[in-house]
Scaffold this motif. Structure first.
Motif, mmCIF file in Angstrom:
data_model
loop_
_atom_site.group_PDB
_atom_site.id
_atom_site.type_symbol
_atom_site.label_atom_id
_atom_site.label_comp_id
_atom_site.label_asym_id
_atom_site.label_seq_id
_atom_site.Cartn_x
_atom_site.Cartn_y
_atom_site.Cartn_z
ATOM 1 N N TYR A 123 -5.648 7.243 -2.708
ATOM 2 C CA TYR A 123 -4.223 7.237 -2.376
ATOM 3 C C TYR A 123 -3.972 6.863 -0.920
ATOM 4 O O TYR A 123 -2.925 7.207 -0.362
ATOM 5 N N THR A 124 -4.913 6.135 -0.324
ATOM 6 C CA THR A 124 -4.648 5.561 0.998
ATOM 7 C C THR A 124 -4.009 4.178 0.887
ATOM 8 O O THR A 124 -3.785 3.519 1.897
ATOM 9 N N TRP A 125 -3.699 3.751 -0.342
ATOM 10 C CA TRP A 125 -3.115 2.416 -0.489
ATOM 11 C C TRP A 125 -1.784 2.240 0.247
ATOM 12 O O TRP A 125 -1.504 1.126 0.737
ATOM 13 N N PRO A 126 -0.931 3.285 0.397
ATOM 14 C CA PRO A 126 0.280 3.059 1.196
ATOM 15 C C PRO A 126 -0.036 2.700 2.645
ATOM 16 O O PRO A 126 0.704 1.945 3.283
ATOM 17 N N LEU A 127 -1.134 3.242 3.169
ATOM 18 C CA LEU A 127 -1.521 2.921 4.538
ATOM 19 C C LEU A 127 -1.970 1.468 4.638
ATOM 20 O O LEU A 127 -1.719 0.787 5.636
ATOM 21 N N ALA A 152 5.069 9.392 5.911
ATOM 22 C CA ALA A 152 5.714 8.713 7.039
ATOM 23 C C ALA A 152 5.920 7.233 6.746
ATOM 24 O O ALA A 152 6.973 6.663 7.038
ATOM 25 N N VAL A 153 4.906 6.604 6.151
ATOM 26 C CA VAL A 153 5.028 5.193 5.771
ATOM 27 C C VAL A 153 6.137 5.018 4.744
ATOM 28 O O VAL A 153 6.957 4.095 4.820
ATOM 29 N N GLY A 154 6.190 5.916 3.759
ATOM 30 C CA GLY A 154 7.228 5.831 2.732
ATOM 31 C C GLY A 154 8.619 5.991 3.300
ATOM 32 O O GLY A 154 9.548 5.264 2.927
ATOM 33 N N VAL A 155 8.800 6.934 4.233
ATOM 34 C CA VAL A 155 10.105 7.149 4.849
ATOM 35 C C VAL A 155 10.522 5.930 5.654
ATOM 36 O O VAL A 155 11.668 5.485 5.602
ATOM 37 N N GLU A 156 9.585 5.359 6.405
ATOM 38 C CA GLU A 156 9.882 4.173 7.212
ATOM 39 C C GLU A 156 10.304 3.000 6.326
ATOM 40 O O GLU A 156 11.301 2.329 6.597
ATOM 41 N N MET A 160 -4.722 -1.433 -5.416
ATOM 42 C CA MET A 160 -3.361 -0.931 -5.606
ATOM 43 C C MET A 160 -2.446 -1.431 -4.499
ATOM 44 O O MET A 160 -1.266 -1.730 -4.744
ATOM 45 N N ALA A 161 -2.971 -1.525 -3.284
ATOM 46 C CA ALA A 161 -2.172 -2.058 -2.184
ATOM 47 C C ALA A 161 -1.800 -3.511 -2.452
ATOM 48 O O ALA A 161 -0.651 -3.931 -2.246
ATOM 49 N N PHE A 162 -2.770 -4.306 -2.906
ATOM 50 C CA PHE A 162 -2.508 -5.710 -3.239
ATOM 51 C C PHE A 162 -1.433 -5.808 -4.327
ATOM 52 O O PHE A 162 -0.488 -6.605 -4.221
#
Length: 308
Positions: free
Chosen positions: A118-122, A296-300, A181-183
């Motif tokens: 679950y580091t894919w948002p980063l 934090a990434v999601g909020v941004e 997942m990030a891709f």
């Protein structure tokens, strides 16, 4: 004027209703996704990865096929090149993410593999900084750096003798799963193909590939609860989870509901902890950094899209 006054409350009511429905669908997706690691852990105790994956892709294919049959949405014909691109995105996002994730589950502590996956948002944040023009690149960059520091702490786990308690292949697979997942998250918004048309072919390819893997390994077909749990992994977290999330985004857009997705590592880690999985104090600090960075990434991203 009176007619306009009547229209405004009606429009606000429709928007509020859509927001509530979007949050319900998003919460349903998170609830299903959060059970993936726990159910997978229980099945891996007595079954090989190939067998679990075959059941998972079979369950997902059934769900996507049912959704496709019930869908009335018309899609304009596409060129062979566009179809190949969509198939590639779906294959990497579905098959790549799930196969690598379960290889990681089988090769290292599940609770650590789950956090790393679950580091894919980063990774998405890093791609946004590199490829786009975010409003606050410094904040996104700091969140990504803090998150990857958290990953390092999770891997080390506070152990003095060795950073890697599990197989190195597991850590690489967890990282690869997050990368897939990030891709997928970056590319899926750039194609017009509906989710069912994007994911159904990939799930069928997954079924075929996992069948060949099972045939090579050899296995005894599961029955009873194990069979039901294996199909649930596909029909629930992989199938309905993705469908609910797609509905949420369609109703509300990826702005305000996007943050809800980042509750998944919190819920899934909690379930794994309740089942007996344990993290050291150092790994707990790392987990907090990973989850906090994802939020934090999601909020941004939510603020950026709502501003636009």
């Amino acid at each position: 004027m009176v007619e306009q006054q009547h229209r405004v409350p009606c429009r606000l009511f429709r928007q509020g209703s859509g927001s509530i429905s979007a949050l319900v669908f998003a919460a349903g997706a998170v609830a299903l996704w959060s059970t993936n690691a726990l159910v997978g852990k229980s099945l891996l105790a007595s079954h090989p990865v190939s067998q679990i994956q075959f059941l998972q892709f079979a369950g997902a294919a059934l769900v996507f096929a049912a959704i496709r049959l019930m869908s009335r949405e018309r899609v304009a014909p596409v060129t062979a090149g566009a179809a190949l691109i969509s198939l590639s995105i779906g294959f990497i996002g579905l098959v790549g993410t799930m196969v690598l994730q379960y290889i990681a589950f089988a090769s290292m502590p599940v609770i650590e593999a789950n956090l790393m996956a679950y580091t894919w948002p980063l990774m998405v944040a890093a791609a946004v900084i590199a490829l786009e023009n975010p409003r606050r690149p410094a904040l996104l960059g700091l969140a990504a750096v803090v998150g990857f520091i958290g990953v390092a702490l999770v891997i080390s786990g506070g152990r003095n003798q060795s950073w890697f308690e599990g197989d190195l292949v597991g850590y690489l697979a967890a990282f690869g799963s997050a990368l897939c997942m990030a891709f997928y998250s970056i590319m899926v918004g750039r194609v017009a193909t509906p989710a069912d048309r994007l994911l159904l072919p990939s799930s069928l390819i997954g079924v075929a590939l996992m069948f060949l893997w099972c045939a090579r390994d050899g296995f005894t077909w599961p029955v009873g609860a194990d069979l039901a749990l294996g199909l649930y992994l596909g029909a629930g977290p992989m199938g309905l989870g993705d469908y609910f999330w797609s509905r949420a985004l369609k109703l509300e857009g990826s702005g305000r509901v996007a943050v809800v997705a980042y509750l998944t590592p919190i819920a899934s880690t909690l379930l794994l902890t309740l089942s007996g999985e344990r993290l050291t104090v150092t790994a707990i600090v790392g987990a907090i950094l990973v989850i906090g960075s994802c939020v934090a990434v999601g909020v941004e991203r939510s603020e950026v899209e709502n501003h636009v």
